[in-house]
Scaffold this motif. Structure first.
Motif, PDB file in Angstrom:
ATOM      1  N   GLY A  32      73.073  22.488 -46.043  1.00 57.28           N
ATOM      2  CA  GLY A  32      73.327  22.475 -44.608  1.00 57.28           C
ATOM      3  C   GLY A  32      74.672  23.081 -44.252  1.00 57.28           C
ATOM      4  N   LYS A  33      74.724  23.765 -43.128  1.00 53.58           N
ATOM      5  CA  LYS A  33      75.978  24.328 -42.627  1.00 53.58           C
ATOM      6  C   LYS A  33      76.800  23.222 -41.963  1.00 53.58           C
ATOM      7  CE  LYS A  33      73.660  28.730 -41.602  1.00 53.58           C
ATOM      8  NZ  LYS A  33      72.279  28.236 -41.844  1.00 53.58           N
ATOM      9  N   ILE A  34      78.075  23.474 -41.816  1.00 51.73           N
ATOM     10  CA  ILE A  34      78.962  22.517 -41.153  1.00 51.73           C
ATOM     11  C   ILE A  34      79.625  23.220 -39.972  1.00 51.73           C
ATOM     12  CG2 ILE A  34      80.951  20.985 -41.397  1.00 51.73           C
ATOM     13  CD1 ILE A  34      80.341  20.758 -44.352  1.00 51.73           C
ATOM     14  N   LYS A  76      83.337  22.478 -26.041  1.00 55.56           N
ATOM     15  CA  LYS A  76      82.022  21.837 -26.037  1.00 55.56           C
ATOM     16  C   LYS A  76      80.997  22.598 -26.869  1.00 55.56           C
ATOM     17  CE  LYS A  76      82.633  19.764 -21.445  1.00 55.56           C
ATOM     18  NZ  LYS A  76      82.072  19.642 -20.078  1.00 55.56           N
ATOM     19  N   THR A  77      81.427  23.665 -27.511  1.00 47.81           N
ATOM     20  CA  THR A  77      80.505  24.522 -28.259  1.00 47.81           C
ATOM     21  C   THR A  77      80.711  24.367 -29.762  1.00 47.81           C
ATOM     22  OG1 THR A  77      80.579  26.150 -26.478  1.00 47.81           O
ATOM     23  CG2 THR A  77      79.719  26.888 -28.605  1.00 47.81           C
ATOM     24  N   PRO A  78      79.650  24.050 -30.515  1.00 48.59           N
ATOM     25  CA  PRO A  78      79.790  23.982 -31.973  1.00 48.59           C
ATOM     26  C   PRO A  78      79.841  25.380 -32.584  1.00 48.59           C
ATOM     27  CG  PRO A  78      77.539  23.439 -31.325  1.00 48.59           C
ATOM     28  CD  PRO A  78      78.318  23.624 -30.051  1.00 48.59           C
ATOM     29  N   VAL A  79      80.762  25.576 -33.509  1.00 54.03           N
ATOM     30  CA  VAL A  79      80.880  26.864 -34.203  1.00 54.03           C
ATOM     31  C   VAL A  79      80.880  26.598 -35.710  1.00 54.03           C
ATOM     32  CG1 VAL A  79      82.121  28.028 -32.345  1.00 54.03           C
ATOM     33  CG2 VAL A  79      83.396  26.752 -34.053  1.00 54.03           C
ATOM     34  N   PRO A  80      80.209  27.468 -36.490  1.00 51.51           N
ATOM     35  CA  PRO A  80      80.125  27.225 -37.935  1.00 51.51           C
ATOM     36  C   PRO A  80      81.460  27.461 -38.632  1.00 51.51           C
ATOM     37  CG  PRO A  80      79.107  29.322 -37.372  1.00 51.51           C
ATOM     38  CD  PRO A  80      79.452  28.665 -36.072  1.00 51.51           C
ATOM     39  N   VAL A  81      81.828  26.521 -39.490  1.00 56.96           N
ATOM     40  CA  VAL A  81      83.056  26.672 -40.279  1.00 56.96           C
ATOM     41  C   VAL A  81      82.768  26.633 -41.776  1.00 56.96           C
ATOM     42  CG1 VAL A  81      84.604  25.775 -38.505  1.00 56.96           C
ATOM     43  CG2 VAL A  81      83.525  24.189 -40.110  1.00 56.96           C
ATOM     44  N   VAL A  82      81.535  26.272 -42.145  1.00 54.09           N
ATOM     45  CA  VAL A  82      81.114  26.331 -43.546  1.00 54.09           C
ATOM     46  C   VAL A  82      79.710  26.929 -43.579  1.00 54.09           C
ATOM     47  CG1 VAL A  82      80.723  25.092 -45.688  1.00 54.09           C
ATOM     48  CG2 VAL A  82      82.448  24.267 -44.101  1.00 54.09           C
ATOM     49  N   ASP A  85      70.768  19.070 -43.840  1.00 50.78           N
ATOM     50  CA  ASP A  85      71.094  18.968 -42.412  1.00 50.78           C
ATOM     51  C   ASP A  85      72.275  19.863 -42.065  1.00 50.78           C
ATOM     52  OD1 ASP A  85      69.113  17.093 -42.039  1.00 50.78           O
ATOM     53  OD2 ASP A  85      70.454  15.365 -42.186  1.00 50.78           O
ATOM     54  N   ASN A  86      72.191  20.508 -40.915  1.00 43.98           N
ATOM     55  CA  ASN A  86      73.328  21.237 -40.365  1.00 43.98           C
ATOM     56  C   ASN A  86      74.125  20.256 -39.516  1.00 43.98           C
ATOM     57  OD1 ASN A  86      72.532  23.749 -41.456  1.00 43.98           O
ATOM     58  ND2 ASN A  86      71.087  24.040 -39.783  1.00 43.98           N
ATOM     59  N   LEU A  87      75.322  19.938 -39.965  1.00 41.64           N
ATOM     60  CA  LEU A  87      76.107  18.875 -39.341  1.00 41.64           C
ATOM     61  C   LEU A  87      77.207  19.428 -38.437  1.00 41.64           C
ATOM     62  CD1 LEU A  87      76.523  16.476 -42.407  1.00 41.64           C
ATOM     63  CD2 LEU A  87      74.726  16.470 -40.655  1.00 41.64           C
ATOM     64  N   ALA A  88      77.324  18.827 -37.270  1.00 39.31           N
ATOM     65  CA  ALA A  88      78.414  19.161 -36.344  1.00 39.31           C
ATOM     66  C   ALA A  88      79.447  18.049 -36.399  1.00 39.31           C
ATOM     67  CB  ALA A  88      77.874  19.317 -34.926  1.00 39.31           C
TER      68      ALA A  88
END
Length: 582
Positions: free
Chosen positions: A58-60, A66-72, A219-222
């Protein structure tokens, strides 16, 4: 006579042929009937292969406002595997030559020798090659060589939030941070392909025993961490530590209205993509949640809140302040001397007077000592309500710390007197920040969390719900504590740098370090905890710790931790667009 010899020879030959035929028939019976299952299984095993279908980890994500952005993210890699029995002897040297030219340093040691091992059916020839490298090797169409897809973690933000994120080791297991704590959710479940293959290990569609179990992605977790707040906290922390000539420190920023961690920074730090380059594994430790320490006078916020909530004192209550006070067989003193005489509780808080907190907690008992009744009340608030000395449940590696129970041998009056001003107890920063948030948010305790929610298959954020776990103090006590904290802040030189029009409150802490088993004033730990907000009450809580273990440096909360708080606080007001008080 000659005819007799010929007949005899013919008879012998017939017997031999009959015996041979009988042996042949018996052997066929053994192979086709008695050992049918064995040889069928051997034939199936020689033709059929099992391939692991790796699950996508899963990506992190961090928040950007308010916007999720991928860091992993995941970067595809390939492992080159060979079945030496299936390798064409004429191609063996060519395989090794091609690997050297294309895979280079990713080749495993002794690849040539292992490729020649005909007793083996599985040998790894190269690891972590790129898709481009894999495609070039596939073009060679070597028999007995296959390519297993995997992935390595990619960090587009570099070392940002390293202690929150953690890393994935070479075995594919998460270590530290959410990578470690939430490894089971992130790693998913590998699939399986069982199939008949050709000589080049290409799966064929024939075969009644073929099987395919699809992989389940993790799971892709925020996270609750805001990448902008995290970046600012890391910069402010590093700058403040260097200015203090210290060697380490931490900063925790929390939303007091729901327990969400907006930033968790530690210094020194590392780059998760290069974790294997670190020579000292201690850098992986998340000091804010995994390393308990004695937080010092910031704990006076909780001591006075306990006494106020129980009706033992008010901010305007008075007592006779002296430089020192007798506790059992010990003498405990104020760091700031010469303020003798009638003093208010607010005055004791402003000047961080140890005698003041001891006196206030004594009033929970018989008034003259912190007896068992007083200790039981303080333990109830510290441990049961504020959560000190126990794990918070945050989704990171964490330590419990400790507070001695009031009826234990160690939980005597001397220890509890020291506990009123933050010594003789070991707590984590996350514990303290979560408890402090309840002091300024109306008395509601929220479990601290770094998990905002899950990113679904359509890229939408499904947020987790935050609920108050318990009431720590009354709403009235919380209101009085905000006033006390704001008044203490106003009495400090630190307030001169605050943005006008906002309510900023806080408390300094300076705790003696333990060196060779004894407290020393020559080496101290600086802390500061506070909140900021406007017309809608407390909007953020910030806790800072600055230390220099083994350096013999005397660090002060107001001079070394306080300025870091101020830098972050002023930035937070602008970033969060907080409305000023009317």
């Amino acid at each position: 006579m000659q005819r007799l010899i010929i007949r005899s020879r013919t008879g012998y030959l017939a017997i031999v042929l009959l015996v041979a035929m009988a042996a042949f028939v018996l052997r066929l019976f053994q192979l086709q009937i008695l050992q049918y299952g064995k040889y069928t299984e051997l034939a199936r095993a020689s033709q059929q292969r099992q391939f692991v279908i790796p699950a996508e980890r899963g990506k992190i994500y961090m928040m950007d406002g308010k916007t999720p952005v991928p860091v992993v993210l995941n970067q595809a890699t390939y492992t080159v595997i060979a079945d030496p029995k299936a390798v064409d002897d004429k191609e063996r040297n060519q395989i090794i030559t091609s690997l050297r030219e294309i895979a280079g340093g990713e080749m495993t040691d002794g690849a040539a020798e292992r490729l020649a091992n005909k007793k083996s059916r599985y040998e790894v020839l190269a690891k972590n090659i790129t898709r481009t490298q894999a495609e070039k090797l596939k073009e060679k169409n070597f028999a007995g060589v296959l390519y297993q897809q995997g992935s390595v973690r990619s960090y587009p933000e570099g070392g940002l939030g390293a202690h929150v994120l953690g890393f994935v080791n070479v075995a594919g297991e998460g270590q530290y941070g959410v990578e470690g704590s939430l490894n089971n959710r992130l790693k998913g479940r590998d699939g399986l392909l069982q199939s008949v293959t050709d000589v080049r290990n290409v799966p064929l569609t024939v075969g009644k025993n073929n099987m395919r179990i699809e992989a389940k992605s993790g799971d892709n977790l925020a996270l609750t961490v805001d990448r902008n707040v995290q970046s600012q906290a890391e910069l402010a922390l590093k700058k403040g530590i260097e200015a203090a000539n210290a060697t380490e420190g931490s900063a925790v920023i929390m939303n007091p209205k729901n327990g969400q961690i907006l930033s968790l920074a530690n210094y020194p730090t590392y780059n998760p993509a290069e974790f294997n380059k670190q020579k000292n594994a201690a850098v992986f430790m998340n000091s804010a949640s995994m390393v308990p320490f004695e937080p010092g006078s910031i704990i006076k916020s909780f001591s006075f809140a306990t006494a106020i909530d129980k009706g033992a004192v008010t901010p305007s209550s008075t007592y006779n302040n002296t430089d020192c006070i007798k506790v059992a067989d010990r003498t405990m003193c104020n760091a700031l001397r010469g303020l003798n005489g009638t003093t208010t509780v607010q005055g004791a808080f402003n000047n961080s007077l140890n005698v003041g907190t001891i006196t206030a907690i004594r009033r929970l008992g018989n008034g003259s000592q912190i007896n068992l009744a007083a200790r039981q009340v303080l333990y109830e608030y510290y441990h049961d309500k504020f959560g000190f000395g126990q794990k918070t449940g945050i989704e990171l590696g964490e330590a419990s710390g400790y507070i001695y129970p009031p009826d234990s041998v160690e939980g005597n009056e001397v220890r509890y007197s020291a506990m009123t001003y933050g010594q003789s107890m070991n707590l984590t920063m996350v514990q303290v920040a979560a408890g402090f948030s309840s002091l300024v948010n109306g008395g509601q305790y929220y479990k601290p969390t770094v998990l905002r929610g899950v990113i679904d298959g359509y890229g939408n954020l499904k947020s987790s719900e935050s609920k108050s776990i318990r009431q720590t103090v009354s709403g009235d006590t919380s209101s009085q504590m905000r006033t006390m904290l704001a008044t203490a802040r106003q009495s400090s030189f630190l307030s001169k740098s605050d943005k006008p029009g906002y309510e900023i409150g806080g408390k300094t802490g300076t705790s003696e370090a333990v060196v060779n088993g004894s407290y020393t004033q020559r080496e101290t730990i600086a802390t500061y905890i506070g909140y900021g907000g406007g017309k809608n009450g407390a909007e953020y809580v910030i806790m800072v710790r600055v230390a220099a273990p083994g350096k013999g440096i005397n660090l002060q909360g107001n001079f070394h931790a306080g300025p870091i708080f101020t830098d972050i606080s002023n930035w937070m007001i602008d970033y969060m667009k907080i409305a000023p008080k009317e």
